[in-house]
Design a protein around this motif. Structure first.
Motif, PDB file in Angstrom:
ATOM      1  N   UNK A  20       0.569  -1.300  -0.446  1.00 17.60           N
ATOM      2  CA  UNK A  20      -0.040  -0.181  -0.025  1.00 17.60           C
ATOM      3  C   UNK A  20       0.169   1.088  -0.164  1.00 17.60           C
ATOM      4  N   UNK A  21       1.619   1.392   0.716  1.00 11.65           N
ATOM      5  CA  UNK A  21       2.972   2.172   0.905  1.00 11.65           C
ATOM      6  C   UNK A  21       3.562   2.998  -0.436  1.00 11.65           C
ATOM      7  N   UNK A  22       3.256   1.476  -1.546  1.00  8.66           N
ATOM      8  CA  UNK A  22       4.539   1.782  -2.696  1.00  8.66           C
ATOM      9  C   UNK A  22       2.930   2.196  -3.264  1.00  8.66           C
ATOM     10  N   UNK A  42       2.219   7.466   6.166  1.00  8.07           N
ATOM     11  CA  UNK A  42       1.952   5.967   6.958  1.00  8.07           C
ATOM     12  C   UNK A  42       2.747   4.922   6.590  1.00  8.07           C
ATOM     13  N   UNK A  43       3.770   5.634   6.125  1.00  8.95           N
ATOM     14  CA  UNK A  43       5.065   4.412   5.931  1.00  8.95           C
ATOM     15  C   UNK A  43       6.093   4.618   7.726  1.00  8.95           C
ATOM     16  N   UNK A  44       6.322   6.019   8.072  1.00  5.32           N
ATOM     17  CA  UNK A  44       6.048   6.001   9.692  1.00  5.32           C
ATOM     18  C   UNK A  44       5.123   5.477  10.326  1.00  5.32           C
ATOM     19  N   UNK A  45       3.824   4.965   9.827  1.00  3.35           N
ATOM     20  CA  UNK A  45       3.159   4.475  10.867  1.00  3.35           C
ATOM     21  C   UNK A  45       3.023   2.905  10.993  1.00  3.35           C
ATOM     22  N   UNK A  46       3.609   2.770   9.844  1.00  6.58           N
ATOM     23  CA  UNK A  46       4.404   1.199   9.224  1.00  6.58           C
ATOM     24  C   UNK A  46       5.623   0.651  10.283  1.00  6.58           C
ATOM     25  N   UNK A 117       9.553   5.666  -2.811  1.00  5.47           N
ATOM     26  CA  UNK A 117       8.660   4.778  -4.743  1.00  5.47           C
ATOM     27  C   UNK A 117      10.394   3.578  -4.256  1.00  5.47           C
ATOM     28  N   UNK A 118      11.075   4.047  -3.892  1.00  8.33           N
ATOM     29  CA  UNK A 118      12.452   2.649  -4.330  1.00  8.33           C
ATOM     30  C   UNK A 118      12.620   2.352  -3.283  1.00  8.33           C
ATOM     31  N   UNK A 124       8.563  -3.577  -0.029  1.00 10.41           N
ATOM     32  CA  UNK A 124       7.635  -4.781  -0.520  1.00 10.41           C
ATOM     33  C   UNK A 124       8.390  -6.729  -1.077  1.00 10.41           C
ATOM     34  N   UNK A 125       9.477  -6.043  -1.168  1.00  9.68           N
ATOM     35  CA  UNK A 125      10.495  -7.526  -1.725  1.00  9.68           C
ATOM     36  C   UNK A 125      10.461  -8.109  -0.434  1.00  9.68           C
ATOM     37  N   UNK A 126      10.913  -7.422   0.732  1.00  4.64           N
ATOM     38  CA  UNK A 126      10.970  -8.060   1.760  1.00  4.64           C
ATOM     39  C   UNK A 126      10.654  -8.475   2.348  1.00  4.64           C
TER      40      UNK A 126
END
Length: 164
Positions: A20-22, A42-46, A117-118, A124-126
């Motif tokens: 979703x972050x992606x 969102x990434x911070x919460x993740x 994005x990168x 996502x892969x990890x």
């Protein structure tokens, strides 16, 4: 609800959250600063969610380590991947919050969205790798060579039904 239930319930959050972050960072590249700010929050919460999932992992491992088909090697491999994934997510979360602070009074440059994005592509892969290792602990059908083992079980099951 036990801590094991909590781990099993929450472990999907960082995996799906990374995807979703992606998508949020892709959107931020084509939208506006509000979209980028949401992606960063969102990434911070993740990062926080990944920490909670990691901390509930050990009690979950303790609860299943003696079950048939569960090996210490599978658990340890998943734990190692989960540690890396949690640290990586936490670092990205802190960096995202830092970007929000640095650019709180002005629009963040495009490189922030491109970097996000990168980073979320790698994240996502990890997360997918970590989730796959975790799934192998109880789902023998996804282990290497698991297809053959599953087919053997199905044949045995079919033979047993034929004997009736």
């Amino acid at each position: 609800m036990s801590i094991v239930h909590l781990h099993l319930f929450l472990n999907h959050l960082p995996v799906m959250g990374a995807v979703f972050a992606l998508l949020l960072f892709i959107g931020a590249l084509y939208r506006n600063a509000v979209s980028l700010n949401f992606a960063l929050w969102f990434l911070g919460g993740l990062g926080a969610a990944a920490l909670i999932v990691y901390l509930t992992g050990e009690p979950a491992a303790d609860a299943i380590e003696k079950l048939p088909g569960v090996t210490e090697a599978l658990i340890e491999e998943h734990e190692d991947a989960a540690l890396f994934a949690s640290i990586f997510t936490g670092v990205l979360g802190v960096l995202a919050l830092l970007m929000l602070f640095v650019y709180r009074h002005r629009t963040a440059p495009r490189w922030v969205a491109v970097s996000g994005l990168g980073a979320t592509m790698v994240l996502s892969a990890v997360m997918a790798w970590t989730a796959n290792l975790g799934g192998q602990i109880r789902h023998t059908e996804i282990r290497a060579g698991g297809g053959a083992a599953t087919q053997q079980l199905e044949r045995r099951s079919g033979d047993a039904e034929g004997d009736r």
